[in-house]
Design a protein around this motif. Structure first.
Motif, PDB file in Angstrom:
ATOM      1  N   THR A   5       8.780 -10.046   1.660  1.00  0.00           N
ATOM      2  CA  THR A   5       9.658 -10.113   0.733  1.00  0.00           C
ATOM      3  C   THR A   5      11.077  -9.639   1.068  1.00  0.00           C
ATOM      4  O   THR A   5      12.032  -9.954   0.496  1.00  0.00           O
ATOM      5  CB  THR A   5       9.184  -9.365  -0.590  1.00  0.00           C
ATOM      6  OG1 THR A   5       7.727  -9.886  -0.520  1.00  0.00           O
ATOM      7  CG2 THR A   5       9.847  -9.536  -1.829  1.00  0.00           C
ATOM      8  N   SER A 106      18.147  -7.637  -1.342  1.00  0.00           N
ATOM      9  CA  SER A 106      16.627  -7.160  -1.639  1.00  0.00           C
ATOM     10  C   SER A 106      16.738  -5.802  -1.451  1.00  0.00           C
ATOM     11  O   SER A 106      15.798  -4.875  -1.695  1.00  0.00           O
ATOM     12  CB  SER A 106      15.680  -7.843  -0.808  1.00  0.00           C
ATOM     13  OG  SER A 106      15.893  -7.704   0.690  1.00  0.00           O
ATOM     14  N   GLU A 109      16.261  -2.887  -4.211  1.00  0.00           N
ATOM     15  CA  GLU A 109      14.737  -2.670  -4.708  1.00  0.00           C
ATOM     16  C   GLU A 109      13.889  -1.873  -3.897  1.00  0.00           C
ATOM     17  O   GLU A 109      13.490  -1.051  -4.175  1.00  0.00           O
ATOM     18  CB  GLU A 109      14.234  -4.057  -4.848  1.00  0.00           C
ATOM     19  CG  GLU A 109      12.855  -4.146  -5.077  1.00  0.00           C
ATOM     20  CD  GLU A 109      12.124  -5.285  -5.163  1.00  0.00           C
ATOM     21  OE1 GLU A 109      12.752  -6.590  -5.314  1.00  0.00           O
ATOM     22  OE2 GLU A 109      10.766  -5.380  -5.238  1.00  0.00           O
ATOM     23  N   ASN A 320      12.192 -15.745  -0.400  1.00  0.00           N
ATOM     24  CA  ASN A 320      11.826 -14.549  -0.716  1.00  0.00           C
ATOM     25  C   ASN A 320      12.896 -13.791  -1.534  1.00  0.00           C
ATOM     26  O   ASN A 320      12.867 -12.751  -1.608  1.00  0.00           O
ATOM     27  CB  ASN A 320      11.492 -13.877   0.583  1.00  0.00           C
ATOM     28  CG  ASN A 320      12.745 -13.292   1.458  1.00  0.00           C
ATOM     29  OD1 ASN A 320      13.597 -13.887   1.178  1.00  0.00           O
ATOM     30  ND2 ASN A 320      12.538 -12.507   2.343  1.00  0.00           N
ATOM     31  N   ARG A 322      13.924 -12.732  -4.665  1.00  0.00           N
ATOM     32  CA  ARG A 322      13.153 -12.566  -6.068  1.00  0.00           C
ATOM     33  C   ARG A 322      14.125 -13.199  -7.137  1.00  0.00           C
ATOM     34  O   ARG A 322      15.557 -12.984  -7.196  1.00  0.00           O
ATOM     35  CB  ARG A 322      13.373 -11.037  -6.564  1.00  0.00           C
ATOM     36  CG  ARG A 322      12.413 -10.818  -7.665  1.00  0.00           C
ATOM     37  CD  ARG A 322      12.475  -9.123  -8.025  1.00  0.00           C
ATOM     38  NE  ARG A 322      11.545  -8.361  -7.271  1.00  0.00           N
ATOM     39  CZ  ARG A 322      10.090  -8.287  -7.596  1.00  0.00           C
ATOM     40  NH1 ARG A 322       9.559  -8.894  -8.157  1.00  0.00           N
ATOM     41  NH2 ARG A 322       9.486  -7.402  -6.853  1.00  0.00           N
TER      42      ARG A 322
END
Ligand code: PLP
Length: 350
Positions: A5, A106, A109, A320, A322
């Motif tokens: 991810t 990302s 996160e 990947n 989100r």
């Protein structure tokens, strides 16, 4: 959720190991003008500095950054890429709640997960041109805003007054791609951040100044915030060559002018060519990359990536991210010849 991810573009090493060949890299968004001869020469000349620790306060480059923006040195903190500063902010302020509009970069996160912050996601809708739905923003300790946003390429914040009204304790605005805008001065919140205790602005030398491998970025914030962060920062995290190269490139007005011109021109070219390919829809972008939607039942982003790999081209499969899915890819804007090769290869495989 597996590690996959949080994988990024630009991993040419993994691709070269796996496929035993070199690639044209469209997966990382780095200025195709690359390194200047002055930087190469300065690094060769200063090889001897390896014997010493780098300046832990990065004084010279901090002063140059402050001068460049007409702000005070006390408002600037330099880090090992902006990534070090993202993790530093989160580990210093330990937000109980973190708000992240998605799709976006990302690492906000991942940094928030490291300190077990409760993360709320806010979806940026395609039909609303991925704009920030500010009316839907609920209370949070930290809000990360990537402006312009990666991977959508738009400015998600165009009006500073929106921030003033938000029920958020600290707003971190990541301006990693702001340098590419010819009118960046109109949009950057650097001058607001130096005075406002609720705002931190992040900038980097990775993208526009093409120093990805040297690792240097900085933040601009109120002096009290900078002082607090400084207490927790890893010492010597910014190496001597990075400090030196950043100083040189920031003073290189011609490089800055040329880069903006090249990207504007090539972005137009690439966008128009991609728009002609039936099954692809590029989204307008103010940055140096384009998000593209694939509208073909047969094709997924990973299949398209695999096919382009056979042509020696690396793109960013956006599966990947989100908030996106396997129908999106992202490509950097590169030099004219490279962009032509990408367009030709895409026409051939689709
Ligand atoms: C939006 C955004 N912010 C920050 C970074 C990290 O940049 P740096 O190399 O300065 O750590 C990236 C890298 O891809 C990015 O896309």
């Amino acid at each position: 959720m597996g590690n996959l991810t949080f994988e990024h573009g630009g991993n040419i090493y993994q691709a070269q190991r796996q496929y035993k060949r070199k690639f044209l890299d469209f997966s990382a968004n780095i200025n195709p003008l690359g390194l200047t001869p002055q930087i190469k020469e300065a690094i060769y000349k200063n090889f001897g500095s390896i014997l010493h620790y780098p300046d832990p306060e990065a004084k010279n480059i901090t002063r140059k950054i402050a001068q460049y923006w007409g702000i005070k040195e006390e408002n600037v903190l330099v880090g090992n890429g902006s990534i070090e500063l993202i993790y530093l902010i989160v580990s210093t302020f330990k937000p109980k709640t973190t708000l992240i509009p998605i799709p976006t970069f990302s690492e906000y996160e991942r940094a928030a997960r490291c300190i077990k912050s409760k993360i709320n996601f806010l979806r940026l809708k395609e039909k609303l041109r991925f704009e920030l739905p500010s009316a839907k923003i609920n209370q949070a300790d930290i809000l990360f805003l990537c402006n312009p946003n990666n991977p959508t390429g738009n400015l998600i914040l165009t009006d500073y007054r929106i921030i003033e009204k938000l029920p958020i304790k600290l707003v971190v605005i990541d301006e990693a791609f702001m340098d590419f805008l010819p009118d960046e001065k109109k949009h950057t919140l650097i001058w607001k951040a130096q005075k406002n205790k609720r705002i931190i602005v992040l900038r980097t030398f990775t993208k526009f100044f093409a120093l990805a491998g040297l690792r240097i970025g900085y933040l601009v914030a109120h002096q009290s915030i900078v002082n607090k962060l400084r207490q927790y920062k890893i010492p010597w995290s910014v190496n001597s060559f990075a400090q030196l190269a950043a100083e040189l490139i920031l003073a290189d007005k011609e490089y800055i002018r040329k880069a903006r011109q090249l990207i504007e021109q090539e972005k137009k070219f690439l966008f128009n060519e991609l728009a002609k390919i039936k099954k692809l829809t590029p989204y307008p972008s103010v940055a140096n990359f384009l998000l593209i939607k694939i509208s073909d039942a047969k094709f997924t982003s990973s299949l398209l990536r695999e096919k382009l790999i056979q042509n020696g081209i690396l793109i960013r499969d956006c599966t990947n991210f989100r908030g996106l899915n396997n129908k999106f890819i992202r490509v950097a804007v590169r030099s004219h010849n490279e962009n032509l090769k990408l367009v030709e290869a895409l026409k051939e495989v689709i």
